[in-house]
Design a protein around this motif. Structure first.
Motif, PDB file in Angstrom:
ATOM      1  N   ALA A   1       0.825  -1.217   0.000  1.00 26.88           N
ATOM      2  CA  ALA A   1       0.000   0.000   0.000  1.00 26.88           C
ATOM      3  C   ALA A   1       0.852   1.257   0.000  1.00 26.88           C
ATOM      4  CB  ALA A   1      -0.927  -0.016   1.216  1.00 26.88           C
ATOM      5  N   SER A   2       2.132   1.156  -0.370  1.00 25.36           N
ATOM      6  CA  SER A   2       3.022   2.315  -0.258  1.00 25.36           C
ATOM      7  C   SER A   2       2.969   3.234  -1.464  1.00 25.36           C
ATOM      8  CB  SER A   2       4.467   1.851  -0.030  1.00 25.36           C
ATOM      9  OG  SER A   2       4.875   1.022  -1.103  1.00 25.36           O
ATOM     10  N   GLY A   3       2.428   2.751  -2.578  1.00 22.94           N
ATOM     11  CA  GLY A   3       2.469   3.550  -3.797  1.00 22.94           C
ATOM     12  C   GLY A   3       1.229   4.393  -4.015  1.00 22.94           C
ATOM     13  N   THR A   4       1.000   4.747  -5.279  1.00 25.45           N
ATOM     14  CA  THR A   4      -0.208   5.499  -5.646  1.00 25.45           C
ATOM     15  C   THR A   4      -1.416   4.573  -5.545  1.00 25.45           C
ATOM     16  OG1 THR A   4      -0.026   4.864  -7.956  1.00 25.45           O
ATOM     17  CG2 THR A   4       1.147   6.879  -7.276  1.00 25.45           C
ATOM     18  N   ASP A   5      -2.590   5.144  -5.679  1.00 24.21           N
ATOM     19  CA  ASP A   5      -3.806   4.322  -5.602  1.00 24.21           C
ATOM     20  C   ASP A   5      -3.818   3.241  -6.691  1.00 24.21           C
ATOM     21  OD1 ASP A   5      -6.302   6.788  -4.449  1.00 24.21           O
ATOM     22  OD2 ASP A   5      -4.566   5.846  -3.484  1.00 24.21           O
TER      23      ASP A   5
ATOM     24  N   CYS B   1       2.720   0.306  17.411  1.00 24.90           N
ATOM     25  CA  CYS B   1       1.913  -0.902  17.126  1.00 24.90           C
ATOM     26  C   CYS B   1       1.701  -1.085  15.634  1.00 24.90           C
ATOM     27  CB  CYS B   1       0.550  -0.827  17.832  1.00 24.90           C
ATOM     28  SG  CYS B   1       0.659  -0.702  19.616  1.00 24.90           S
ATOM     29  N   CYS B   2       2.666  -0.631  14.834  1.00 27.81           N
ATOM     30  CA  CYS B   2       2.502  -0.674  13.391  1.00 27.81           C
ATOM     31  C   CYS B   2       3.804  -1.088  12.704  1.00 27.81           C
ATOM     32  CB  CYS B   2       2.028   0.679  12.886  1.00 27.81           C
ATOM     33  SG  CYS B   2       1.477   0.666  11.167  1.00 27.81           S
ATOM     34  N   PRO B   3       4.289  -2.295  12.965  1.00 30.00           N
ATOM     35  CA  PRO B   3       5.554  -2.716  12.354  1.00 30.00           C
ATOM     36  C   PRO B   3       5.498  -2.739  10.832  1.00 30.00           C
ATOM     37  CG  PRO B   3       4.406  -4.591  13.349  1.00 30.00           C
ATOM     38  CD  PRO B   3       3.666  -3.375  13.770  1.00 30.00           C
ATOM     39  N   LEU B   4       4.344  -3.136  10.292  1.00 27.60           N
ATOM     40  CA  LEU B   4       4.212  -3.177   8.829  1.00 27.60           C
ATOM     41  C   LEU B   4       4.357  -1.773   8.238  1.00 27.60           C
ATOM     42  CD1 LEU B   4       1.250  -5.659   8.151  1.00 27.60           C
ATOM     43  CD2 LEU B   4       3.704  -6.069   7.883  1.00 27.60           C
ATOM     44  N   GLY B   5       3.723  -0.806   8.880  1.00 26.99           N
ATOM     45  CA  GLY B   5       3.791   0.562   8.394  1.00 26.99           C
ATOM     46  C   GLY B   5       5.209   1.109   8.453  1.00 26.99           C
ATOM     47  N   HIS B   6       5.876   0.828   9.552  1.00 24.82           N
ATOM     48  CA  HIS B   6       7.251   1.296   9.686  1.00 24.82           C
ATOM     49  C   HIS B   6       8.148   0.647   8.638  1.00 24.82           C
ATOM     50  CE1 HIS B   6       7.668   3.929  13.260  1.00 24.82           C
ATOM     51  NE2 HIS B   6       6.487   3.429  13.552  1.00 24.82           N
ATOM     52  N   ARG B   7       7.880  -0.614   8.356  1.00 29.51           N
ATOM     53  CA  ARG B   7       8.663  -1.293   7.332  1.00 29.51           C
ATOM     54  C   ARG B   7       8.404  -0.644   5.973  1.00 29.51           C
ATOM     55  NH1 ARG B   7       7.290  -7.290   8.130  1.00 29.51           N
ATOM     56  NH2 ARG B   7       7.672  -6.749  10.277  1.00 29.51           N
ATOM     57  N   SER B   8       7.150  -0.320   5.704  1.00 30.71           N
ATOM     58  CA  SER B   8       6.793   0.317   4.433  1.00 30.71           C
ATOM     59  C   SER B   8       7.467   1.673   4.296  1.00 30.71           C
ATOM     60  CB  SER B   8       5.279   0.497   4.329  1.00 30.71           C
ATOM     61  OG  SER B   8       4.622  -0.745   4.213  1.00 30.71           O
ATOM     62  N   LEU B   9       7.575   2.398   5.410  1.00 37.69           N
ATOM     63  CA  LEU B   9       8.190   3.731   5.373  1.00 37.69           C
ATOM     64  C   LEU B   9       9.707   3.676   5.521  1.00 37.69           C
ATOM     65  CD1 LEU B   9       5.648   5.746   7.603  1.00 37.69           C
ATOM     66  CD2 LEU B   9       5.907   5.857   5.121  1.00 37.69           C
ATOM     67  N   LYS B  10      10.228   2.457   5.737  1.00 32.82           N
ATOM     68  CA  LYS B  10      11.673   2.253   5.865  1.00 32.82           C
ATOM     69  C   LYS B  10      12.266   3.073   7.018  1.00 32.82           C
ATOM     70  CE  LYS B  10      12.377   1.026   0.985  1.00 32.82           C
ATOM     71  NZ  LYS B  10      10.964   0.875   0.698  1.00 32.82           N
ATOM     72  N   THR B  11      11.568   3.101   8.126  1.00 35.08           N
ATOM     73  CA  THR B  11      12.154   3.753   9.305  1.00 35.08           C
ATOM     74  C   THR B  11      13.236   2.821   9.868  1.00 35.08           C
ATOM     75  OG1 THR B  11      10.526   2.762  10.784  1.00 35.08           O
ATOM     76  CG2 THR B  11      10.008   4.944   9.894  1.00 35.08           C
ATOM     77  N   PRO B  12      14.207   3.387  10.579  1.00 39.87           N
ATOM     78  CA  PRO B  12      15.295   2.558  11.099  1.00 39.87           C
ATOM     79  C   PRO B  12      14.844   1.684  12.263  1.00 39.87           C
ATOM     80  CG  PRO B  12      15.533   4.824  11.842  1.00 39.87           C
ATOM     81  CD  PRO B  12      14.377   4.825  10.887  1.00 39.87           C
ATOM     82  N   ASP B  13      15.770   0.858  12.759  1.00 40.82           N
ATOM     83  CA  ASP B  13      15.383  -0.067  13.820  1.00 40.82           C
ATOM     84  C   ASP B  13      15.238   0.597  15.177  1.00 40.82           C
ATOM     85  OD1 ASP B  13      18.713  -1.597  14.078  1.00 40.82           O
ATOM     86  OD2 ASP B  13      17.999   0.453  14.371  1.00 40.82           O
ATOM     87  N   ARG B  14      15.387   1.891  15.220  1.00 40.46           N
ATOM     88  CA  ARG B  14      15.117   2.613  16.471  1.00 40.46           C
ATOM     89  C   ARG B  14      13.737   3.271  16.455  1.00 40.46           C
ATOM     90  NH1 ARG B  14      18.499   5.434  13.309  1.00 40.46           N
ATOM     91  NH2 ARG B  14      17.990   7.612  12.849  1.00 40.46           N
ATOM     92  N   GLY B  15      12.907   2.913  15.456  1.00 41.61           N
ATOM     93  CA  GLY B  15      11.568   3.470  15.374  1.00 41.61           C
ATOM     94  C   GLY B  15      11.591   4.922  14.935  1.00 41.61           C
TER      95      GLY B  15
END
Lengths: 374, 73
Positions: free
Chosen positions: A114-118, A334-348
């Protein structure tokens, strides 16, 4: 104190909500639907008004509104009772654990990107629907950034294919208009205590109208007393009592009635606009802050901004802000999938989330304090 | 004055019907019912003036609100 953690729970409530809760406890404190006396009847009236106000928001029927403990209970219930007995569960790559963990517990799930355009989202979604899917469950809006999914398109596709569709609207209710008919959802789930400005202790599911006359289509989930057909060991086969057992949260329901009135009077568009102004201000301020990085800004501006400062652990930044009287939330939300999609680091990352009660001065203060951290 | 008692399927439907009747100017009261009326233990119903009986039954039908029994009490 400055409160910027409204995606977790809205802290400042309208005065009408405080009054409604006080009245519910002090004046109408019976158990709704159980006894025949005045207090029980008044409490029942509050519960029904809550169902009515929610159904007006979603264009559904009040008898199709099921009250739960919170939004997580609501999504768990909706996913469980609607899922076709065989078939995988399909969720998005931005799901909150309320949906993600439930899907994982169900044993067989897939994740669409769900990271791209519609259009990109729909391509990913429909490609996975070629497999045997028993349920689709996804957020309407993310709890960590401005991502909003094209749920009307997803719902229309599900309807054509006969796939049950559950929408987790926890972050969008009160900020985005949502119609159960327009998004072709079988169920919309949400909490009392976020964008509707009620207190904690209540969640809800607005089911589609078709389940009113066919309640037995829904598997049961909780079992216990509900004031209906007490001599029968089975739960009723009609909504909402088929899925409700135990004492309902009358004070929270009362707060929801008042909160919905507040949101309706102010206007959902107005609320969304106010929060987007604050988000834009903060995002622009962070863009000139040394070592600050914002995630998900490509999705526009809603009430939520996610960022980091250099290589500092997000919880340390949150602690620092707390010591300066500013409430935010660090970590993974509470959103590991979202963080993975946004490529945040392992420190949240640090999340700032606004409500209609926040001001531009408060955003200025936040930026000043963050500048001091640098 | 004779009253009419409509046994509803649930407390929720009682509330829905009660609001509908009041919006149409019909006085009513929601009551808790025992096994005599429900045959299944606890239940709820609506008490109205029996002169409104035809009108309320029409309203219930037009609005798709189910009920299980109607009797004069």
């Amino acid at each position: 104190m400055i409160y910027f953690d409204n995606a977790a729970t809205t802290f400042q409530k309208p005065q009408s909500v405080y009054k409604a809760v006080n009245d519910a406890i002090c004046l109408y404190g019976g158990n709704p639907g159980r006894s025949g006396h005045y207090l029980s009847r008044e409490a029942s009236g509050i519960i029904y008004r809550c169902r009515e106000r929610l159904s007006e928001l979603f264009g559904g029927k009040p008898e199709a509104v099921v009250l739960t403990l919170n939004a997580t209970s609501a999504t768990n219930m909706a996913m469980s009772v609607l899922r076709k007995s065989r078939g995988k569960v399909l969720i998005s790559s931005f799901e909150h654990n309320a949906v993600y963990r439930r899907a994982a517990a169900m044993g067989n799930y897939l994740v669409f990107d769900a990271s791209g355009t519609d259009d990109e989202i729909m391509r990913s979604f429909t490609s996975l629907c070629e497999r045997d899917i028993g349920l689709v469950a996804c957020i309407h809006a993310s709890n960590i950034c401005s991502k909003v999914l094209p749920i009307s398109r997803i719902g229309a596709y599900c309807k054509r294919r006969g796939i049950p569709f559950v929408v987790d609207a926890s972050q969008s209710i009160g900020r985005e208009k949502l119609s159960i008919k327009d998004c072709c959802a079988d169920a919309i789930c949400g909490p009392s205590h976020k964008g509707l400005y009620g207190i904690q202790g209540c969640g809800f599911i607005q089911f589609a109208d078709k389940y009113v006359d066919n309640g037995s289509l829904l598997k049961t989930f909780v079992h216990g007393g509900n004031g209906v057909n007490s001599l029968d060991c089975k739960m009723p086969d009609f909504l909402p009592e088929r899925l409700e057992a135990g004492t309902l949260p009358t004070p929270a329901a009362a707060s929801l009635v008042a909160g919905i009135e507040f949101v309706t009077n102010m206007g959902i568009e107005e609320i969304a606009y106010k929060e987007s102004v604050l988000s834009k201000k903060l995002t622009e301020g962070l863009s000139v802050l040394r070592n600050a990085g914002v995630y998900g800004s490509e999705y526009g501006y809603c009430g939520t901004v996610l960022f980091n400062i250099g290589n500092v652990d997000s919880e340390k930044i949150a602690d620092y802000l707390d010591s300066n009287g500013i409430c935010v939330r660090g970590g993974f939300h509470c959103c590991p999938l979202g963080h993975r999609s946004l490529k945040t680091p392992d420190r949240g990352a640090v999340r700032v989330s606004f409500s209609v009660f926040n001001t531009e001065n408060e955003v200025d203060k936040l930026l000043t304090v963050l500048n001091g951290y640098n | 004055m004779l009253n009419c008692l409509i046994t509803m399927y649930s407390e929720t439907y009682s509330q829905k019907a009660g609001k509908l009747f009041r919006d149409n100017g019909i006085e009513c009261s929601i009551v808790k019912l025992g096994n005599e009326y429900t045959q299944k233990g606890c239940g709820h119903g609506i008490k109205i003036d029996q002169r409104s009986r035809q009108c309320v039954l029409r309203l219930l039908k037009e609005n798709g609100i189910p009920y299980s029994d109607v009797r004069i009490i």
